[in-house]
Structure formats: C-alpha cells, structure tokens
Design a protein around this motif. Structure first.
Motif, PDB file in Angstrom:
ATOM      1  N   SER A   4      -3.753   4.024  -1.249  1.00 18.74           N
ATOM      2  CA  SER A   4      -4.156   2.859  -2.035  1.00 18.74           C
ATOM      3  C   SER A   4      -3.566   1.600  -1.438  1.00 18.74           C
ATOM      4  N   TYR A   5      -4.214   0.481  -1.696  1.00 12.76           N
ATOM      5  CA  TYR A   5      -3.781  -0.826  -1.216  1.00 12.76           C
ATOM      6  C   TYR A   5      -3.870  -1.836  -2.355  1.00 12.76           C
ATOM      7  N   VAL A   6      -3.051  -2.849  -2.266  1.00 11.08           N
ATOM      8  CA  VAL A   6      -3.231  -3.975  -3.168  1.00 11.08           C
ATOM      9  C   VAL A   6      -4.529  -4.664  -2.777  1.00 11.08           C
ATOM     10  N   ASP A   7      -5.281  -5.097  -3.762  1.00  7.86           N
ATOM     11  CA  ASP A   7      -6.642  -5.567  -3.517  1.00  7.86           C
ATOM     12  C   ASP A   7      -6.720  -6.683  -2.473  1.00  7.86           C
ATOM     13  N   GLY A  43       0.827  -1.199   0.000  1.00  7.20           N
ATOM     14  CA  GLY A  43       0.000   0.000   0.000  1.00  7.20           C
ATOM     15  C   GLY A  43       0.856   1.242   0.000  1.00  7.20           C
ATOM     16  N   CYS A  62      -0.509   8.509  -4.579  1.00 11.08           N
ATOM     17  CA  CYS A  62      -0.956   7.153  -4.300  1.00 11.08           C
ATOM     18  C   CYS A  62      -2.381   6.943  -4.804  1.00 11.08           C
ATOM     19  N   LYS A  98      -6.625  -5.491   1.231  1.00 11.58           N
ATOM     20  CA  LYS A  98      -7.601  -4.515   1.737  1.00 11.58           C
ATOM     21  C   LYS A  98      -8.442  -5.141   2.831  1.00 11.58           C
ATOM     22  N   THR A 104      -3.170   2.161  -8.183  1.00  9.65           N
ATOM     23  CA  THR A 104      -2.434   1.075  -7.551  1.00  9.65           C
ATOM     24  C   THR A 104      -1.277   0.580  -8.403  1.00  9.65           C
ATOM     25  N   LEU A 152       2.214   1.070  -6.463  1.00  5.79           N
ATOM     26  CA  LEU A 152       2.795  -0.122  -5.863  1.00  5.79           C
ATOM     27  C   LEU A 152       3.859  -0.752  -6.750  1.00  5.79           C
TER      28      LEU A 152
END
Length: 129
Positions: free
Chosen positions: A59-62, A49, A104, A65, A107, A111
């Motif tokens: 943001s985060y990697v799916d 993230g 950010c 989350k 993603t 990332l």
C-alpha cells in the motif's frame, strides 16, 4: 536483535530519482511488514508505503502513488524505496520500520507509526529546486 539500516539518501535536483535501501538483520524481511516513512523539519512523521511479501500486500499513501515504488529483494533481505520525479517537498529524513504482525492492506493502519515495533535510523533526502 532486529536491526534496520536505511541508506541511499542524498542531494538530488528536482525531477531526479533516488533509490533508498532498508537492509534488515535479525529478521526475514519477507515475513515482516516493512514500512517507509518520512519526516520533514517541523512536521510529523508521514507514512509513505508498506510491503509484506509473505502476504502479498502493498500500500501507498495516495499522494505519492505513481512516483514512489516499494520493492522487496528477498535474496538481499532488503526493501527498496524507488523515488522518481522528486520535488523539493519530498525533502525529509526517510525511515524504514518493521512489524511482525501487520498486513499492508489498509493504508490507515499500515502507515501508522504506532503499529511498527522496530525502526531504522533514517537517511536524509534533500531535493533542490
């Protein structure tokens, strides 16, 4: 000189929690995109993230989350990665990194390891089953 110090790793049982810290010096973390990454043995480094307080982007990697949360403490110039409901597959060395220009928002870019200029040394997280 920009330095990032990641800490807080350790051994935890599956289902437990850990909070990692990324202490920044030589930069103001509020103004930078701070990304968290991890690398498991034999695998490529994976983005977790990213947060940039100044732009209000996060943001985060799916697939992480809901379990992992990134927060920024401007007073401490530190960014935290709160990890809950840990699984053995979360075992990895966790790194933080900084970029002065990145937002950010997206993603794929946020990332990507190649967009970060400065990296910390990593902290080991081991989750036992």
């Amino acid at each position: 000189e920009v330095q990032l110090q990641a800490s807080g790793g350790g051994l935890v049982q599956a289902g437990g929690s850990l909070r990692l810290s990324c202490a920044a010096s030589g930069l103001i973390s509020h103004d930078y995109a701070i990304g968290w990454f991890r690398q498991a043995p034999g695998k490529e480094r994976e983005g977790v993230g990213c947060i940039k307080e100044r732009d209000g982007t996060l943001s985060y990697v799916d697939h992480l989350k809901g379990r992992f949360t990134i927060v920024s403490d401007n007073a401490q110039n530190t960014v935290y990665l709160q990890m809950n409901a840990l699984k053995p597959e979360d075992t990895a060395v966790y790194y933080c990194a900084a970029s002065s220009w990145l937002k950010c928002e997206h993603t794929d870019r946020a990332l990507s390891t190649g967009v970060y200029d400065n990296w910390g040394q990593g902290t080991q997280v081991t989750v036992s089953s």
